[in-house]
Design a protein around this motif. Sequence first.
Motif, PDB file in Angstrom:
ATOM      1  N   ARG A  12     -31.061  -0.491  17.685  1.00 52.70           N
ATOM      2  CA  ARG A  12     -32.066  -0.109  18.682  1.00 52.70           C
ATOM      3  C   ARG A  12     -31.628  -0.554  20.073  1.00 52.70           C
ATOM      4  NH1 ARG A  12     -37.338   1.422  19.053  1.00 52.70           N
ATOM      5  NH2 ARG A  12     -38.578   0.565  20.762  1.00 52.70           N
ATOM      6  N   ARG A  15     -21.370  -0.875  17.433  1.00 48.40           N
ATOM      7  CA  ARG A  15     -22.224  -0.264  16.408  1.00 48.40           C
ATOM      8  C   ARG A  15     -21.524  -0.257  15.054  1.00 48.40           C
ATOM      9  NH1 ARG A  15     -23.317   4.016  19.129  1.00 48.40           N
ATOM     10  NH2 ARG A  15     -25.372   3.451  19.921  1.00 48.40           N
ATOM     11  N   ASP A  61     -28.749   1.638  21.125  1.00 51.91           N
ATOM     12  CA  ASP A  61     -29.231   2.990  21.428  1.00 51.91           C
ATOM     13  C   ASP A  61     -29.855   3.051  22.817  1.00 51.91           C
ATOM     14  OD1 ASP A  61     -28.351   3.842  18.992  1.00 51.91           O
ATOM     15  OD2 ASP A  61     -30.306   3.762  18.013  1.00 51.91           O
ATOM     16  N   GLU A  73     -27.101   3.000  25.349  1.00 61.99           N
ATOM     17  CA  GLU A  73     -26.435   4.301  25.434  1.00 61.99           C
ATOM     18  C   GLU A  73     -27.326   5.334  26.116  1.00 61.99           C
ATOM     19  OE1 GLU A  73     -24.325   7.577  22.460  1.00 61.99           O
ATOM     20  OE2 GLU A  73     -24.861   5.575  21.719  1.00 61.99           O
TER      21      GLU A  73
END
Length: 531
Positions: A517, A495, A520, A523
């Motif tokens: 995105r 990131r 994310d 994660e």
Amino acid sequence: MSASLLLVAVVALIVAALCRRYGLSAPLILVVVGLAIGWIPGTPEVELEPELVLFLILPPLLYSAAQESSYQAIRANRRAIGLLAIGLPLFSTVVVGLVAYWVVPGLPLAAALVLGAVVAPPDAVSAQAIGRRVGLPRRIMTLLGGESLLNDATALTAFRVALAAAVGATASVWEGLSTFAVAAVGGLLIGLAVGYAVSWLRVWLTDPPVETAIGMIVPFGTYYVAEEVHASGVIAVVVAGLLLGQRSDRLRWATRLQDEAVRRSLDALLEGFVFLLIGLQLPFLLDGLSGQSAIQVTVDALVILVATILARFVWVYPATYLPRVFSTTIRDREQYPSWRAVFVVGWAGMRGVVSLAAAFAIPLTTDDGGPFPARAEILFLTFVVVVGTLLIQGTTLPWVIRKLDITADDAARDRLAFAAAQDRASRESERRLDEMNGGLADDDPLRHQVMMLRKWVKTQRNVAWEELGRGPEVIGESPTAAGNRMRMELLQLQRSVFIAERDAGRIGDEVLRTALRQLDFAEGQMNRETE
């Protein structure tokens, strides 16, 4: 007024954020903050509008709670929930009404029953929040949640009947029962119709943002339609929410993720708003008591508060144990609850904003043009009951739960059930991978993908059984947790690289948003696997 409401929302969010950050009970702190702000000189008065609560705040909160509830658990406990959600509000209406009739000077019986109906429905938002934090057993949480979903409908219907009698309209017991029956059946039918229609529409659409937008207007539209035809808007919203929550597995993954995020954000805003609004009402209510004896009003308020708290216990214990005395079927089917668990259910009877909204909805005059009897006193007594139960029972509920040693082993059972289900899902996945692999040539590059998928499926199964054997007493980091930690570090590193590439002008914001995105979602998947 709009600027004042916006200010209330902003302050509520700030206080609620601080409470969540430091692990404090947000409802209780917000009420205290509201009480303190109300005494600051020059603070504009923010009078609670019944329409604001009943049409704009109550429906989305009920809808959200219904969607997060378990239909199976509510159905399995329908007898106990029915006694709490229907029998208890009616019992509290009568008991508190009679006590108020005997205690408050000059209060007619019909107006006293209005007060009883107003303070009858507990608000389980704060009770459930405390219960989740201290780990109440799931059955108690189911009872409190199921009660909160339906008791408002019972109390508001009783409020309508008592109010009709107090203002001079004819209202008999049979008329009251028929009103409740029509409202309940109408709300049930409307909720089912809306739930099935919206469920079909959201499955038919292929646009997650639009699907989530439709879900956002469901509670408001359902409540409005039901109330327009004199059905119960509360029951309609609850039924629609339960049905849509039960059928949410038919939605797309993106819609489910968006729904949960939007719902939790809206809940945080509305819950903070209403509890702060409760505290802000005190100066306005005191103005209506000008000329009254402060000692008499204080004594009346304390008596009504005690009667409201005790009425719940007087109902809860017999309602829990008497059915088991007279029915062998219930004794054989249901576990015998301890008196400690019943006491916790009885103590978790904090009142909330619905009671205040109903009190403010009392008209100023009766049908003959005269003033509504003791309206200012009813408003103040309601306020004392709401704030008193929140501050007394709300602040002591965690201590009571710990003192009575009401603990839950639901987490262990959940881990076992999840591990068993994950094992079956993984083995079915491996069987399907064998079928896929059998149809591939030896040199097919897809064989490598099949091997990777097999390893991923095996990891899923191993993680589930690994976590099952690691209770809270096990100290140290599991291999899977260590792997997830390292994966998280890699995600954070990637990131930061993407952000640095954007800052250096080598990629645009559009490319950065696409990369973030994907990271994310990765994660988020890791977080779900470790929950």
